[in-house]
Design a protein around this motif. Structure first.
Motif, PDB file in Angstrom:
ATOM      1  N   UNK A  19      -3.697   8.289   1.497  1.00 43.48           N
ATOM      2  CA  UNK A  19      -3.440   7.130   0.642  1.00 43.48           C
ATOM      3  C   UNK A  19      -3.883   5.882   1.388  1.00 43.48           C
ATOM      4  N   UNK A  20      -4.405   4.906   0.634  1.00 39.06           N
ATOM      5  CA  UNK A  20      -4.881   3.680   1.276  1.00 39.06           C
ATOM      6  C   UNK A  20      -4.259   2.454   0.610  1.00 39.06           C
ATOM      7  N   UNK A  21      -3.795   1.521   1.440  1.00 43.30           N
ATOM      8  CA  UNK A  21      -3.267   0.250   0.944  1.00 43.30           C
ATOM      9  C   UNK A  21      -4.201  -0.868   1.369  1.00 43.30           C
ATOM     10  N   UNK A  29      -0.975  -6.394  -3.481  1.00 46.30           N
ATOM     11  CA  UNK A  29      -1.395  -5.175  -2.784  1.00 46.30           C
ATOM     12  C   UNK A  29      -1.972  -4.158  -3.771  1.00 46.30           C
ATOM     13  N   UNK A  30      -2.730  -3.208  -3.251  1.00 43.77           N
ATOM     14  CA  UNK A  30      -3.256  -2.106  -4.063  1.00 43.77           C
ATOM     15  C   UNK A  30      -3.097  -0.830  -3.251  1.00 43.77           C
ATOM     16  N   UNK A  31      -2.691   0.234  -3.922  1.00 47.59           N
ATOM     17  CA  UNK A  31      -2.528   1.506  -3.212  1.00 47.59           C
ATOM     18  C   UNK A  31      -3.204   2.596  -4.030  1.00 47.59           C
ATOM     19  N   UNK A  32      -3.984   3.467  -3.367  1.00 44.80           N
ATOM     20  CA  UNK A  32      -4.775   4.482  -4.064  1.00 44.80           C
ATOM     21  C   UNK A  32      -4.823   5.760  -3.246  1.00 44.80           C
ATOM     22  N   UNK A  65      -6.930  -2.682   6.210  1.00 45.72           N
ATOM     23  CA  UNK A  65      -6.339  -1.666   5.335  1.00 45.72           C
ATOM     24  C   UNK A  65      -5.398  -0.796   6.146  1.00 45.72           C
ATOM     25  N   UNK A  66      -4.492  -0.152   5.461  1.00 49.82           N
ATOM     26  CA  UNK A  66      -3.665   0.871   6.119  1.00 49.82           C
ATOM     27  C   UNK A  66      -3.821   2.165   5.337  1.00 49.82           C
TER      28      UNK A  66
ATOM     29  N   UNK B  28       3.134   0.295  -1.417  1.00 49.72           N
ATOM     30  CA  UNK B  28       2.438  -0.593  -0.481  1.00 49.72           C
ATOM     31  C   UNK B  28       2.864  -2.040  -0.700  1.00 49.72           C
ATOM     32  N   UNK B  30       2.431  -6.116   1.781  1.00 45.85           N
ATOM     33  CA  UNK B  30       1.657  -6.725   2.875  1.00 45.85           C
ATOM     34  C   UNK B  30       2.509  -7.769   3.578  1.00 45.85           C
ATOM     35  N   UNK B  36      -1.926  -5.058   5.002  1.00 47.93           N
ATOM     36  CA  UNK B  36      -1.207  -4.160   4.099  1.00 47.93           C
ATOM     37  C   UNK B  36      -0.221  -3.261   4.856  1.00 47.93           C
ATOM     38  N   UNK B  38       2.139   0.493   4.155  1.00 48.50           N
ATOM     39  CA  UNK B  38       2.158   1.648   3.245  1.00 48.50           C
ATOM     40  C   UNK B  38       3.247   2.616   3.664  1.00 48.50           C
ATOM     41  N   UNK B  76       3.040  -2.477  -4.782  1.00 50.34           N
ATOM     42  CA  UNK B  76       2.166  -1.604  -5.575  1.00 50.34           C
ATOM     43  C   UNK B  76       2.636  -0.181  -5.306  1.00 50.34           C
ATOM     44  N   UNK B  78       1.740   3.989  -6.233  1.00 48.52           N
ATOM     45  CA  UNK B  78       0.841   4.943  -6.886  1.00 48.52           C
ATOM     46  C   UNK B  78       1.582   6.273  -7.047  1.00 48.52           C
ATOM     47  N   UNK B  89      -1.003   3.726 -11.195  1.00 56.15           N
ATOM     48  CA  UNK B  89      -0.525   2.745 -10.227  1.00 56.15           C
ATOM     49  C   UNK B  89       0.212   1.624 -10.972  1.00 56.15           C
ATOM     50  N   UNK B  91       2.273  -2.219 -10.518  1.00 51.12           N
ATOM     51  CA  UNK B  91       2.413  -3.372  -9.627  1.00 51.12           C
ATOM     52  C   UNK B  91       3.520  -4.291 -10.128  1.00 51.12           C
ATOM     53  N   UNK B 153      -5.582   5.702 -12.424  1.00 54.49           N
ATOM     54  CA  UNK B 153      -6.383   5.967 -11.228  1.00 54.49           C
ATOM     55  C   UNK B 153      -6.764   7.430 -11.101  1.00 54.49           C
TER      56      UNK B 153
END
Lengths: 449, 167
Positions: A19-21, A29-32, A65-66, B28, B30, B36, B38, B76, B78, B89, B91, B153
């Protein structure tokens, strides 16, 4: 203890999605999920850029990114702090990632859909283990190295290609317990590979062909990079999800109509490595196992070394085989006499395909060679031949030394042994061989249509 | 008769059911420097009117995210189902950290069991699956937020598509 990226390599097998933030310029933030994180070296990882998405938009603005990765065995969690550096759209790393993606896509009919636009390279700033999750054991498997040494030692003792191939496949089983393997050689037309030896299958498959870019073997050949897939089901499912999504979209007509190569459906782990020498590809060594996660990064390392040794040996033996040791054919050996029912052997000049009593035997260069030998024998009674005379025969249109003539003869020899043992090609010395015809041959030059 | 923005929850019933199913959950946020953070969540609860979503975080494993959320950073989250790769996802801008409510620990345990079963059926080892869900027994907090945006997603050409609210 400081964690190293190398010690975490099994987290990058793609077994469990990462997973990436990231963070947008507006602070959102965005997480995928990520299908796989590619290990580059001890300081860098790369992520595949396939579609322009929010993650990518964000890292172009805010490079940090994390990423959370999981150990596929212990479930230990690691958080990588990353800094985006650049996107590569060519070169070895890009090719390696592209090949891996293409192999997955090819097996699921997604070749035209999964497309690597770039490899996003990140510097790893920090690695943190979740509290209580132990660091991985990074010590290499000792038996892998000793097995490699044993395999290479045995190759060194081989004086001809047939022996070399048998020794290789036996060695894989004896020293590494790899029970399913095959070696494919590149056809000089550069468009396909043909199987010259295999071990561990009900049917040898010798003579079968794989097109460049088709399946894991074809992709390894065209991209000239090893590919290792250890979670066939997982990766297959990943492709299936996107395929369903695409089928429902307006772009559905880009899907392939061909039936995908079935290899992955029955196998748990696959590893294919190219045979390269002086920048030239000569073939692909392919191994597989019904077990998932069978092959590790270390297995890939060892197999790559073995493949490079193999390429050297094959090249060396091919050069030697062009020059027979004895100037005169060996005498005194008994020649098998033809008796019994006549056998009809039909040749089609268009593709040099040869049929024995209406059963397909072989085509291409090996077919042309076989036909020449038979005609020669019927017309002159000769049974002894040399590699050199085949090479010099303009009618065969053999390419230069880059085509491995011995590999063609082994292919022909093995196909004859499997399909019609009364026709046999027998090696009588370096660069020379004999054609034994056990039934009276009736040769028919067929015309197409 | 069309509903107004205020009485129409962003999540539909199918999406709400998806969030509380056997899905992998990652949250997530920041820090002040926009680095960021997580973490993994262990279960989810959706309010009856679907206006609020609550995810459960292990306090020991979510130090950075909880610190960022406590500093009023947005969240956020997911949700991805391993079986189908269907992924959503959500938010939200004003998440609140709360102690677990009565019944939350039971939700976490049931979630951990269901998620383990799902990935074992996909071929993951029992040891891996149970170890992955073991933190569902950790000291935990609930993070509640009102979803302000929902994105599809699921891998494919529509990945990243905003499902709501429509611009």
């Amino acid at each position: 203890m400081t964690l190293t990226l190398r010690a975490l390599r099994r987290c990058f097998e793609g077994a469990v999605p990462a997973s990436i933030a990231t963070c947008a310029p507006d602070g959102m933030p965005n997480v995928a999920k990520l299908s796989h994180v590619h290990y580059v070296d001890d300081g860098h990882v790369a992520l595949s850029y396939q579609f322009f998405n929010k993650t990518r938009e964000n890292i172009l603005h805010n490079t940090r990114a994390r990423v959370e990765v999981l150990d596929p065995v212990s479930a230990a969690q690691y958080t990588l702090s990353l800094e985006y550096l650049r996107t590569e759209t060519e070169g070895p790393m890009f090719e390696s990632m592209k090949a891996r993606l293409a192999a997955i896509a090819s097996h699921t009919g997604m070749s035209k859909v999964f497309c690597l636009l770039g490899s996003d390279v990140y510097r790893v700033l920090n690695i943190e283990a979740a509290p209580g999750d132990a660091a991985l054991d990074s010590s290499p498997r000792a038996e892998l190295l000793s097995g490699l040494r044993a395999c290479v030692d045995e190759l060194s003792g081989c004086a001809d290609l047939a022996h070399l191939l048998d020794t290789l496949l036996q060695g894989l089983e004896r020293h590494w317990d790899i029970r399913h393997a095959m070696l494919l050689m590149l056809d000089p037309d550069g468009k396909r590979l043909y199987t010259v030896a295999s071990r561990g299958y009900a049917e040898s498959g010798v003579g079968s062909e794989v097109r460049m870019g088709e399946g894991i073997v074809g992709v390894v050949a065209s991209a000239r990079t090893p590919i290792r897939i250890g979670y066939a089901v997982q990766e297959y499912r990943y492709s299936q999800a996107a395929r369903q999504s695409f089928a429902a979209s307006a772009d559905g007509n880009t899907l392939e109509t061909e039936i995908p190569f079935p290899g992955l459906l029955e196998t748990g782990s696959q590893l294919a490595v190219p045979l390269l020498l002086a920048g030239r590809l000569s073939g692909v060594l392919y191994v597989e196992s019904p077990l998932e996660q069978r092959f590790t990064y270390e297995d890939e390392d060892a197999m790559a070394v073995l493949a490079s040794q193999l390429a050297l040996h094959i090249d060396f033996l091919a050069r030697g085989a062009e020059h027979p040791v004895d100037p005169e054919p060996s005498a005194g050996a008994p020649v098998v006499s033809a008796r019994g029912v006549a056998v009809t052997i039909r040749h089609y000049a268009a593709d040099h395909s040869v049929f024995v009593d209406n059963d397909y035997l072989i085509k291409g260069v090996a077919g042309a060679i076989f036909w020449k030998l038979l005609r020669e024998q019927v017309e002159t009674g000769r049974v002894e031949f040399t590699n050199r005379e085949l090479r010099l025969d303009a009618s065969l249109k053999l390419p230069d030394i880059t085509d491995n003539l011995d590999a063609r003869l082994i292919l022909l020899q093995r196909r004859l042994a499997e399909r019609c043992p009364y026709l046999a090609l027998e090696k009588t010395g370096r660069g020379r061989f004999r054609l034994n015809v056990g039934r009276p041959p009736r040769l028919v030059e067929a015309t197409a249509g | 008769m069309p509903r107004t923005q205020t009485d129409s929850p962003l999540l539909d019933a199918t999406q709400a059911a998806f969030l509380v199913g056997p899905v992998a959950i990652n949250a997530a946020s920041h820090d002040a420097d926009r680095m960021p953070s997580i973490t993994r969540a262990y279960g989810c609860r959706v309010a009856a009117d679907r206006s609020e979503v609550v995810v459960f975080l292990s306090t020991a494993r979510s130090v950075a995210v909880l610190r960022d959320l406590a500093a009023d950073a947005p969240i956020a989250v997911v949700f991805s189902r391993p079986l189908t790769h269907a992924t959503l996802q959500l938010k939200g801008t004003r998440p609140r950290i709360q102690p677990l409510a009565p019944g939350d620990r039971e939700i976490m345990r049931a979630y951990a069991a269901a998620f383990s079963m799902e990935i074992i059926a996909l071929g993951h080892a029992h040891g891996f699956s149970h170890a992955l869900m073991a933190p569902a027994g950790d000291a935990a907090v609930a993070v509640a937020f009102h979803p302000e945006a929902v994105f599809d997603q699921t891998p494919g050409p529509n990945a990243g598509m905003r499902l709501g609210p429509k611009p």
